[in-house]
Motif scaffolding. Structure first.
Motif, PDB file in Angstrom:
ATOM      1  N   ARG A   1       0.833  -1.213   0.000  1.00 15.69           N
ATOM      2  CA  ARG A   1       0.000   0.000   0.000  1.00 15.69           C
ATOM      3  C   ARG A   1       0.863   1.256   0.000  1.00 15.69           C
ATOM      4  O   ARG A   1       2.063   1.214   0.259  1.00 15.69           O
ATOM      5  N   PHE A   2       0.209   2.358  -0.294  1.00 14.62           N
ATOM      6  CA  PHE A   2       0.867   3.659  -0.272  1.00 14.62           C
ATOM      7  C   PHE A   2       0.521   4.372   1.019  1.00 14.62           C
ATOM      8  O   PHE A   2      -0.621   4.312   1.480  1.00 14.62           O
ATOM      9  N   VAL A   3       1.501   5.031   1.631  1.00 16.17           N
ATOM     10  CA  VAL A   3       1.249   5.856   2.807  1.00 16.17           C
ATOM     11  C   VAL A   3       1.751   7.270   2.513  1.00 16.17           C
ATOM     12  O   VAL A   3       2.712   7.463   1.760  1.00 16.17           O
ATOM     13  N   ASP A   4       1.068   8.241   3.090  1.00 21.13           N
ATOM     14  CA  ASP A   4       1.424   9.644   2.906  1.00 21.13           C
ATOM     15  C   ASP A   4       2.299  10.074   4.077  1.00 21.13           C
ATOM     16  O   ASP A   4       1.865  10.048   5.235  1.00 21.13           O
ATOM     17  N   SER A   5       3.518  10.474   3.785  1.00 19.06           N
ATOM     18  CA  SER A   5       4.453  10.860   4.850  1.00 19.06           C
ATOM     19  C   SER A   5       3.940  12.067   5.635  1.00 19.06           C
ATOM     20  O   SER A   5       4.205  12.190   6.827  1.00 19.06           O
ATOM     21  N   GLU A   6       3.194  12.930   4.976  1.00 18.54           N
ATOM     22  CA  GLU A   6       2.656  14.115   5.655  1.00 18.54           C
ATOM     23  C   GLU A   6       1.626  13.720   6.719  1.00 18.54           C
ATOM     24  O   GLU A   6       1.586  14.308   7.800  1.00 18.54           O
ATOM     25  N   ASP A   7       0.802  12.720   6.420  1.00 22.93           N
ATOM     26  CA  ASP A   7      -0.166  12.225   7.406  1.00 22.93           C
ATOM     27  C   ASP A   7       0.555  11.646   8.620  1.00 22.93           C
ATOM     28  O   ASP A   7       0.159  11.860   9.764  1.00 22.93           O
ATOM     29  N   ILE A   8       1.622  10.912   8.364  1.00 19.37           N
ATOM     30  CA  ILE A   8       2.400  10.329   9.458  1.00 19.37           C
ATOM     31  C   ILE A   8       3.056  11.443  10.276  1.00 19.37           C
ATOM     32  O   ILE A   8       3.060  11.402  11.505  1.00 19.37           O
ATOM     33  N   LEU A   9       3.589  12.457   9.595  1.00 19.45           N
ATOM     34  CA  LEU A   9       4.195  13.594  10.292  1.00 19.45           C
ATOM     35  C   LEU A   9       3.191  14.256  11.229  1.00 19.45           C
ATOM     36  O   LEU A   9       3.501  14.537  12.389  1.00 19.45           O
TER      37      LEU A   9
END
Length: 138
Positions: free
Chosen positions: A9-17
């Motif tokens: 899957r793809f994850v958004d680094s900004e969401d994790i930040l």
């Protein structure tokens, strides 16, 4: 914003930040994922307050006398330990490499790099990636 492939899957680094910022009390956290130019690696720079770390070390109250060089080593180790706490905000199927690489006495801060990637990459490969990233930060 950078999308990274973790497992299938793809994850958004900004969401994790955003999740890291909400759940931690670091002085500052930067998302360096996009700058890494890798599609399979999350990269964050964590800046921690030296005074807060000194309080947690608590060497004065314990009566332990250490010189400045030992104090810096202890602070860097503690910064690593604390930085590993962001694992709880990362996808389960990642492995992390954490390394505190810079002590700034004037700004009273320690800079730490956190590199995370899918478990398939493996620890040694992740360390190689981290070393390349460290050569390009700051």
């Amino acid at each position: 914003m950078a999308y990274v492939v973790i497992g299938d899957r793809f994850v958004d680094s900004e969401d994790i930040l955003k999740t890291i910022l909400k759940g931690t009390e670091f002085k500052k956290v930067k998302d360096l994922t996009k700058g890494s130019k890798r599609e399979d690696t999350l990269v964050f720079q964590i800046i921690q307050d030296v005074n807060q770390l000194k309080k947690e070390l608590d060497t004065e109250e314990s009566g332990i006398a250490i010189d400045d060089e030992e104090l810096v080593e202890e602070l860097m180790s503690l910064a690593d330990e604390i930085a590993y706490n962001i694992e709880e905000f990362l996808p389960e199927e990642v492995v992390c490499y954490v390394y505190s690489y810079h002590y700034d006495e004037g700004l009273e801060e320690i800079r730490t790099i956190v590199v995370a990637a899918s478990e398939e990459i493996g620890g040694l490969r992740l360390r190689d990636v981290a070393e390349r990233i460290l050569r390009s930060v700051d």
